[in-house]
Design a protein around this motif. Structure first.
Motif, PDB file in Angstrom:
ATOM      1  N   UNK A   1       0.875  -1.250  -0.024  1.00  0.00           N
ATOM      2  CA  UNK A   1      -0.005   0.115   0.046  1.00  0.00           C
ATOM      3  C   UNK A   1       0.922   1.185  -0.106  1.00  0.00           C
ATOM      4  N   UNK A   2       0.579   2.302  -0.955  1.00  0.00           N
ATOM      5  CA  UNK A   2       1.136   3.358  -0.938  1.00  0.00           C
ATOM      6  C   UNK A   2       0.927   4.288   0.612  1.00  0.00           C
ATOM      7  N   UNK A   3       1.865   5.015   0.762  1.00  0.00           N
ATOM      8  CA  UNK A   3       1.831   5.819   2.246  1.00  0.00           C
ATOM      9  C   UNK A   3       0.484   6.812   2.078  1.00  0.00           C
ATOM     10  N   UNK A   4       0.372   7.346   0.927  1.00  0.00           N
ATOM     11  CA  UNK A   4      -0.660   8.318   0.640  1.00  0.00           C
ATOM     12  C   UNK A   4      -2.191   7.427   0.965  1.00  0.00           C
ATOM     13  N   UNK A   5      -2.255   6.596   0.563  1.00  0.00           N
ATOM     14  CA  UNK A   5      -3.409   5.801   0.687  1.00  0.00           C
ATOM     15  C   UNK A   5      -3.699   5.501   2.141  1.00  0.00           C
ATOM     16  N   UNK A   6      -2.509   4.885   2.680  1.00  0.00           N
ATOM     17  CA  UNK A   6      -2.201   4.379   3.922  1.00  0.00           C
ATOM     18  C   UNK A   6      -2.797   5.324   5.001  1.00  0.00           C
ATOM     19  N   UNK A   7      -2.421   6.892   4.733  1.00  0.00           N
ATOM     20  CA  UNK A   7      -2.503   7.739   5.828  1.00  0.00           C
ATOM     21  C   UNK A   7      -4.083   8.178   5.927  1.00  0.00           C
ATOM     22  N   UNK A   8      -4.963   8.351   5.006  1.00  0.00           N
ATOM     23  CA  UNK A   8      -6.201   9.016   5.178  1.00  0.00           C
ATOM     24  C   UNK A   8      -6.922   8.369   6.282  1.00  0.00           C
ATOM     25  N   UNK A   9      -6.974   6.876   6.318  1.00  0.00           N
ATOM     26  CA  UNK A   9      -7.826   6.556   7.524  1.00  0.00           C
ATOM     27  C   UNK A   9      -7.283   6.672   8.845  1.00  0.00           C
ATOM     28  N   UNK A  10      -5.930   6.399   8.673  1.00  0.00           N
ATOM     29  CA  UNK A  10      -5.229   6.987  10.339  1.00  0.00           C
ATOM     30  C   UNK A  10      -5.456   8.428  10.597  1.00  0.00           C
ATOM     31  N   UNK A  11      -5.337   9.229   9.758  1.00  0.00           N
ATOM     32  CA  UNK A  11      -5.456  10.667  10.143  1.00  0.00           C
ATOM     33  C   UNK A  11      -6.928  10.789  10.539  1.00  0.00           C
ATOM     34  N   UNK A  12      -7.915  10.123   9.834  1.00  0.00           N
ATOM     35  CA  UNK A  12      -9.358  10.342  10.159  1.00  0.00           C
ATOM     36  C   UNK A  12      -9.769   9.851  11.544  1.00  0.00           C
ATOM     37  N   UNK A  13      -8.977   8.577  11.712  1.00  0.00           N
ATOM     38  CA  UNK A  13      -9.307   8.211  13.294  1.00  0.00           C
ATOM     39  C   UNK A  13      -8.817   8.949  14.044  1.00  0.00           C
ATOM     40  N   UNK A  14      -7.576   9.402  14.040  1.00  0.00           N
ATOM     41  CA  UNK A  14      -6.895  10.402  14.922  1.00  0.00           C
ATOM     42  C   UNK A  14      -7.281  11.867  14.945  1.00  0.00           C
ATOM     43  N   UNK A  15      -8.273  11.984  13.877  1.00  0.00           N
ATOM     44  CA  UNK A  15      -8.909  13.506  14.157  1.00  0.00           C
ATOM     45  C   UNK A  15      -7.950  14.544  13.585  1.00  0.00           C
ATOM     46  N   UNK A  16      -7.137  14.307  12.655  1.00  0.00           N
ATOM     47  CA  UNK A  16      -6.337  15.198  11.942  1.00  0.00           C
ATOM     48  C   UNK A  16      -6.962  15.606  10.408  1.00  0.00           C
ATOM     49  N   UNK A  17      -7.256  16.845  10.451  1.00  0.00           N
ATOM     50  CA  UNK A  17      -7.510  17.748   9.329  1.00  0.00           C
ATOM     51  C   UNK A  17      -6.558  18.276   8.555  1.00  0.00           C
ATOM     52  N   UNK A  18      -6.372  17.900   7.127  1.00  0.00           N
ATOM     53  CA  UNK A  18      -5.559  18.576   6.432  1.00  0.00           C
ATOM     54  C   UNK A  18      -6.149  19.783   5.809  1.00  0.00           C
ATOM     55  N   UNK A  19      -5.142  20.614   5.113  1.00  0.00           N
ATOM     56  CA  UNK A  19      -5.797  21.853   4.477  1.00  0.00           C
ATOM     57  C   UNK A  19      -5.564  21.703   3.074  1.00  0.00           C
ATOM     58  N   UNK A  20      -5.900  22.805   2.097  1.00  0.00           N
ATOM     59  CA  UNK A  20      -5.662  22.573   0.729  1.00  0.00           C
ATOM     60  C   UNK A  20      -4.166  23.188   0.375  1.00  0.00           C
TER      61      UNK A  20
END
Ligand code: UN1
Length: 493
Positions: A1-20
Motif C-alpha cells: 500500500x502507498x503511504x498516501x493511501x495508508x495515511x487517510x484512514x489513520x488521520x481520520x481516526x486520529x482526528x487530523x484535518x489537512x488543508x488545501x
C-alpha cells in the motif's frame, strides 16, 4: 500500500484535518506527498492564549493537573497503534519503534501523574531563633517546546507532561518534517481536555506549525519563560543566545557523537547486539545513536568480523514490513550528508563496509561501518545517518580519552565484565549518559535525559528534571516576637 493511501484512514481516526495549501507533509517511505497542513499565521496570538491559560492553570492544584495528564495517557493508550503507525508513515520508523515512541509518551504521562503529588521542596535549618526556612516550587509560565523530526511525538510529551503538572502552559513548534504527527498529538490532547473538564483552560497547549520564523518568534517572546529545544548544536547555539539575551531560560538537547568501548572481557554476543541496535536502529537518526566504537586491539579482528556479519544480516526497507530493522533516511539531504562524511572518511584512509544507496523510491541506505585509522575528520562530527566509525585502541585510558575527545557529551557505553573498568569508565566519561553492557540509545524515561558540553546541558524526562519547569522560592518565616538579623547584623531604630 502507498503511504498516501495508508495515511487517510489513520488521520481520520486520529482526528487530523489537512488543508488545501500550506506546509507539505511527505513520507520518507516512498517520498509521496501526504497532503498539506495550515501554517501558524500568528505565533504571538498563540503565546498570548497560553499566557492567559497559565494564569488559570497555575491555580489548579497540582494533583488535579496530574489528572489531566492521566487522561492524556489514557487517550494515548487507546490510540497507540494509530499514532505509532503515523510516526512510521511520516518519519519512517520501523513499526516497533513507532509504537515504542508512543509508549514513551505513555510512560512519561504515568511518571508525571505520580510527580504531581511530589513537587516538594526542602526545609532548611536557619541560624535565627524562632525562624523557619523552606524552599517552595511554583509554576514558571509558558514553556516553548521545539522538537526535531526523529522523535516527532515523544519529545513533546517529555516536556509537556512535566510542564503541565508543574502548572505551566506550553506552545509547541514541531519539526517541519513531521506536522501530521503534531496535529494528531494536538487532537489527542484536546480529547484529554474534553474528558478532564472545564478546569483545563483554552490555549493550555498551543501548536505553532511552521518554519524558522515561527521558531524565532517563540524564542524571542518575553512571555515564554522557558524554551526547551531539541535539535542540532548550531540551532541550540542560536536559540540559547537569543533566549539568554532576554534573560529567559533554555533547556537544550543538542547533538550527540556517542561512543562505546569494547574491552577484552566483554560478552561478545551481547556487545554485538547492543552495538548493532545503537548504531543502526532508527537508521542512525537518534541523538543517542552510536557513532564511534573503540575496540581493544586484542579482540579487534574477531569482534569487527562479528559486527560485519551483523551488519550484513540487517534488512533495510519499508519500515512497515515485518522483519525490516532499518527504514529510510528522512530525506535526500540526509543522504548527501552521509555521502559527504563517507567520502571524507575514505579520503582519510577509512575502510567502508556498506553505506550504499538502494535503488528505490525514498532514501534507503545500507548502514555503514567504517574502520578508521585515526580519530579525526568526520569522526568528530555528528552526521545524522547510520555511520559507525570503528577504531582500534590499546587500552582503557586511551578509550576513555577518545570517548571524551569530541565537542558533544550526550551518551556513552562500555562493554566489559571487569568491575574496575566499568567503574572507571562511569567516573570518567564526560557524558550525561554513561552505560555498562547496553548501548548508547534507548534510554528509559525514569532517568534524567540530556548531555554536557555542546549537547547543551539540559535534562528532560525523569529524575528531578521537573525542576527546570518551575521556579524556586526561598521562604524565611519568623514566628517569634523579635527581629534578629542574619550574620549578626544590628539595626536598632
Ligand atoms: C533523541 O534522539 O532525540 O534514548 C531522543 C533514546 C530515546 C530518546 C532519544 N529514548 O534513544
Amino acid at each position: 500500500m502507498t503511504t498516501a493511501q495508508d495515511v487517510t484512514p489513520l488521520l481520520d481516526r486520529l482526528g487530523v484535518r489537512r488543508s488545501s495549501s500550506g506546509l507539505e507533509a511527505r513520507s520518507p517511505i516512498d517520498g509521496a506527498s501526504l497532503g498539506h497542513v495550515a501554517e501558524c499565521a500568528d505565533v504571538g496570538a498563540i503565546i498570548g492564549e497560553a499566557a492567559a491559560a497559565f494564569d488559570r492553570w497555575r491555580r489548579v492544584p497540582a494533583p488535579r493537573r496530574g489528572e489531566l495528564v492521566r487522561r492524556l495517557g489514557e487517550v494515548l493508550r487507546e490510540n497507540k497503534d494509530d499514532l505509532g503507525a503515523l510516526v512510521s508513515t511520516e518519519v519512517g520508523k520501523v513499526t516497533s519503534e513507532g509504537l515504542g515512541e508512543v509508549q514513551e509518551m505513555i510512560d512519561i504521562c504515568d511518571f508525571a501523574v505520580g510527580l504531581s503529588r511530589q513537587l516538594h521542596g526542602l526545609t532548611i535549618a536557619t541560624e535565627r531563633p524562632d525562624h523557619r526556612m523552606m524552599e517552595t516550587w511554583h509554576p514558571l509560565g509558558v514553556v516553548g517546546i521545539i522538537t526535531a523530526f526523529n522523535f516527532p511525538v515523544a519529545v513533546w510529551a517529555w516536556n509537556a507532561a512535566l510542564a503541565l503538572v508543574c502548572g505551566d502552559s506550553v506552545v509547541w513548534k514541531p519539526s517541519e518534517k513531521a506536522p501530521l504527527c503534531a496535529l494528531a498529538v494536538q487532537a489527542l490532547f484536546t480529547e484529554a481536555c474534553r474528558r478532564f473538564g472545564d478546569e483545563a483552560p483554552a490555549g493550555l497547549s498551543g501548536l505553532a506549525i511552521g518554519g524558522r520564523t515561527v521558531g524565532q518568534a517563540l524564542v524571542d517572546d518575553a512571555r515564554v519563560a522557558l524554551v526547551s529545544s531539541t535539535g542540532s548544536t548550531a540551532m541550540g547555539r542560536a536559540v540559547g543566545q537569543r533566549v539568554a539575551a532576554r534573560f529567559g531560560r533554555s533547556l537544550l538537547e543538542l547533538g550527540g557523537n556517542n561512543a562505546a568501548i569494547v574491552r577484552p572481557s566483554a560478552d561478545i554476543d551481547l556487545s554485538v547486539r547492543g552495538i548493532a541496535f545503537a548504531a543502526m536502529g532508527t537508521a542512525g537518526q537518534r541523538c543517542t545513536t552510536l557513532r564511534r566504537l573503540f575496540v581493544d586491539a586484542n579482540i579487534y579482528d574477531q569482534f569487527v568480523s562479528r559486527l560485519k556479519a551483523a551488519y550484513a544480516s540487517v534488512r533495510v526497507g519499508d519500515p512497515r514490513e515485518e522483519g525490516v530493522l532499518v527504514g529510510p533516511l528522512i530525506d535526500e539531504e540526509a543522504w548527501y550528508a552521509m555521502g559527504g562524511a563517507l567520502q571524507a572518511a575514505h579520503d582519510m584512509g577509512g575502510v567502508i563496509t556498506g553505506g550504499e544507496r538502494l535503488e528505490r523510491a525514498g532514501t534507503y541506505v545500507t548502514p555503514a561501518l567504517v574502520e578508521m585509522p585515526a580519530h579525526d575528520g568526520p569522526v568528530l562530527a555528528e552526521t545524522f545517518a547510520p555511520i559507525l566509525y570503528v577504531l582500534k585502541v590499546s587500552d582503557l585510558n586511551e578509550s576513555i580519552a577518545l570517548n571524551n575527545a569530541v565537542g558533544q557529551g550526550l551518551s556513552s557505553a562500555i562493554f566489559t565484565n571487569d568491575l574496575r573498568e566499568a567503574e572507571l569508565f562511569l567516573a570518567e566519561s564526560d557524558c550525561g549518559i554513561a552505560n555498562v553492557n547496553i548501548g548508547t540509545s534507548g534510554a528509559e524515561i525514569g532517568g534524567a535525559f540530556g548531555g554536557e558540553k555542546e549537547t547543551g546541558g539540559g535534562r528532560e524526562s525523569g529524575s528531578d528534571a521537573w525542576r527546570a519547569y518551575m521556579r524556586r522560592a526561598t521562604n524565611t518565616i519568623n514566628y517569634g516576637r523579635t527581629l534578629p538579623l542574619a550574620q549578626g547584623v544590628t539595626f536598632d531604630i
